[in-house]
Design a protein around this motif. Structure first.
Motif, PDB file in Angstrom:
ATOM      1  N   THR A 235       1.248  -0.957   0.358  1.00 61.10           N
ATOM      2  CA  THR A 235       0.194   0.654  -0.291  1.00 61.10           C
ATOM      3  C   THR A 235       0.847   0.820   0.137  1.00 61.10           C
ATOM      4  OG1 THR A 235      -1.940  -1.776   1.187  1.00 61.10           O
ATOM      5  CG2 THR A 235      -1.940   1.190   1.460  1.00 61.10           C
TER       6      THR A 235
ATOM      7  N   ILE B 126      -9.776   1.615  -3.890  1.00 68.53           N
ATOM      8  CA  ILE B 126      -9.763   0.764  -3.403  1.00 68.53           C
ATOM      9  C   ILE B 126      -9.253   0.589  -2.043  1.00 68.53           C
ATOM     10  CG2 ILE B 126      -8.108  -1.261  -4.355  1.00 68.53           C
ATOM     11  CD1 ILE B 126      -7.722  -0.029  -6.129  1.00 68.53           C
TER      12      ILE B 126
ATOM     13  N   LYS C  53     -12.354   1.256   0.877  1.00 62.07           N
ATOM     14  CA  LYS C  53     -13.555   0.253   0.551  1.00 62.07           C
ATOM     15  C   LYS C  53     -13.375  -1.372   1.763  1.00 62.07           C
ATOM     16  CE  LYS C  53     -15.881  -2.821  -2.735  1.00 62.07           C
ATOM     17  NZ  LYS C  53     -16.256  -2.728  -4.389  1.00 62.07           N
ATOM     18  N   HIS C  54     -12.301  -1.390   1.526  1.00 57.61           N
ATOM     19  CA  HIS C  54     -11.811  -2.433   2.104  1.00 57.61           C
ATOM     20  C   HIS C  54     -10.888  -2.220   3.343  1.00 57.61           C
ATOM     21  CE1 HIS C  54     -13.168  -4.741  -1.010  1.00 57.61           C
ATOM     22  NE2 HIS C  54     -12.273  -3.982  -2.232  1.00 57.61           N
ATOM     23  N   SER C  55     -11.347  -0.881   3.979  1.00 57.20           N
ATOM     24  CA  SER C  55     -10.781  -0.676   5.114  1.00 57.20           C
ATOM     25  C   SER C  55      -9.535  -0.390   5.366  1.00 57.20           C
ATOM     26  CB  SER C  55     -11.256  -1.073   6.665  1.00 57.20           C
ATOM     27  OG  SER C  55     -12.641  -1.260   6.699  1.00 57.20           O
ATOM     28  N   ILE C  56      -8.081  -1.012   4.143  1.00 55.94           N
ATOM     29  CA  ILE C  56      -6.730  -1.057   4.427  1.00 55.94           C
ATOM     30  C   ILE C  56      -6.003   0.621   4.730  1.00 55.94           C
ATOM     31  CG2 ILE C  56      -4.656  -1.577   2.618  1.00 55.94           C
ATOM     32  CD1 ILE C  56      -6.581  -2.888   1.374  1.00 55.94           C
TER      33      ILE C  56
ATOM     34  N   TRP D 171     -15.859  -9.280   7.365  1.00 57.23           N
ATOM     35  CA  TRP D 171     -16.456  -9.792   6.610  1.00 57.23           C
ATOM     36  C   TRP D 171     -16.908  -8.099   5.770  1.00 57.23           C
ATOM     37  CZ3 TRP D 171     -17.821 -12.500   2.600  1.00 57.23           C
ATOM     38  CH2 TRP D 171     -18.975 -12.014   1.700  1.00 57.23           C
TER      39      TRP D 171
ATOM     40  N   MET E  38     -14.956  -5.676   5.777  1.00 60.62           N
ATOM     41  CA  MET E  38     -13.312  -4.961   5.392  1.00 60.62           C
ATOM     42  C   MET E  38     -13.563  -5.563   4.006  1.00 60.62           C
ATOM     43  SD  MET E  38     -10.617  -5.416   7.840  1.00 60.62           S
ATOM     44  CE  MET E  38      -9.375  -5.071   6.972  1.00 60.62           C
ATOM     45  N   ILE E  39     -13.917  -7.000   3.610  1.00 58.17           N
ATOM     46  CA  ILE E  39     -14.307  -7.865   2.842  1.00 58.17           C
ATOM     47  C   ILE E  39     -14.999  -7.146   1.209  1.00 58.17           C
ATOM     48  CG2 ILE E  39     -13.816 -10.114   1.145  1.00 58.17           C
ATOM     49  CD1 ILE E  39     -12.787 -11.843   3.579  1.00 58.17           C
ATOM     50  N   THR E  40     -16.411  -7.315   1.917  1.00 58.14           N
ATOM     51  CA  THR E  40     -17.162  -7.487   0.899  1.00 58.14           C
ATOM     52  C   THR E  40     -17.165  -5.282   0.495  1.00 58.14           C
ATOM     53  OG1 THR E  40     -18.469  -6.532   2.932  1.00 58.14           O
ATOM     54  CG2 THR E  40     -18.740  -8.926   1.552  1.00 58.14           C
ATOM     55  N   GLY E  41     -16.568  -4.008   1.715  1.00 59.45           N
ATOM     56  CA  GLY E  41     -16.966  -2.806   1.933  1.00 59.45           C
ATOM     57  C   GLY E  41     -17.560  -2.394   1.613  1.00 59.45           C
ATOM     58  N   LYS E  42     -19.239  -3.035   2.470  1.00 57.15           N
ATOM     59  CA  LYS E  42     -20.394  -2.606   2.734  1.00 57.15           C
ATOM     60  C   LYS E  42     -20.287  -1.409   3.890  1.00 57.15           C
ATOM     61  CE  LYS E  42     -24.668  -3.802   4.540  1.00 57.15           C
ATOM     62  NZ  LYS E  42     -25.254  -3.483   4.078  1.00 57.15           N
TER      63      LYS E  42
END
Length: 225
Positions: free
Chosen positions: A42, A117, A120-123, A216, A218-222
């Motif tokens: 990142t 990106i 969305k995935h909280s990185i 979950w 983090m993966i889905t980005g909901k």
């Protein structure tokens, strides 16, 4: 008797004072090691794809007992994004939308392509593990609010003042009840009510449930913006 003592440590004041902090230290250190390859990638991509520092130049947040602190986040926006939003006349309309939308923007032109990106995935949130190690945050806790956000939103929702007071009795968290219940899709009044509910029902079991739900999200980005 032993079971009674154990339950006291897993819930309420004893958990809040001793066990939660111990869990924060162990988990944050472990997760920093686990996520180190992702952090390295990142960092490289941020420096290659946009101008500016590695970490976001965000205003201070309000932590436990109203103490201010600087939150570490990977930069996902253009340089000086927060200053530009508040001072540049070209962003006046956007700033108005930002405040009306509980200090969130669904389509934010300041976000970089790679920033979309990692948000969305909280990185972008991973560096907050450093805040946890410093004792400024917890793995699980209420949202960390901006000073002007808290002031403006309490004017908009006066009935939330008592909720805010309860929420500020704990360290804010990297993840929390509101994050796994809709994230940015939830307005301030409902978000602060969820955070206050979390504080009132603080326990190891509730923290573990939130931690287990977080991957979950983090993966889905909901609910992310």
């Amino acid at each position: 008797l032993n079971m009674t003592h154990m339950m006291k440590y897993l819930t309420g004041p004893l958990y809040r004072k001793y066990l939660k902090r111990a869990m924060d230290i162990v988990l944050s250190f472990t997760l920093l090691i686990f996520f180190s390859p992702i952090c390295l990638i990142t960092a490289i991509v941020i420096k290659l794809t946009s101008r500016g520092p590695l970490f976001a130049d965000v205003p201070e947040r309000i932590g436990r007992n109203t103490r201010r602190f600087t939150m570490y986040k990977f930069r996902s926006m253009i340089n000086n994004a927060h200053v530009i939003l508040r001072t540049d006349p070209n962003f006046a309309k956007l700033f108005s939308e930002y405040k009306k939308g509980s200090y969130k923007l669904m389509d934010d032109p300041r976000v970089t392509k790679f920033g979309t990106i990692i948000r969305k995935h909280s990185i972008d949130e991973i560096p907050q593990l450093l805040n946890v190690l410093k004792g400024q945050m917890s793995i699980v806790g209420p949202r960390a609010y901006y000073k002007d956000e808290l002031e403006d939103q309490q004017k908009r929702y006066p009935h939330t003042r008592s909720l805010v007071k309860r929420v500020l009795s704990l360290n804010p968290g990297i993840t929390g009840l509101w994050q796994v219940s809709g994230r940015s899709e939830i307005n301030f009044d409902k978000r602060i009510a969820l955070d206050a509910s979390y504080v009132d029902n603080l326990s190891l079991w509730n923290d573990l449930k939130i931690i287990l739900k977080t991957p979950w999200i983090m993966i889905t980005g909901k609910g992310a913006v």
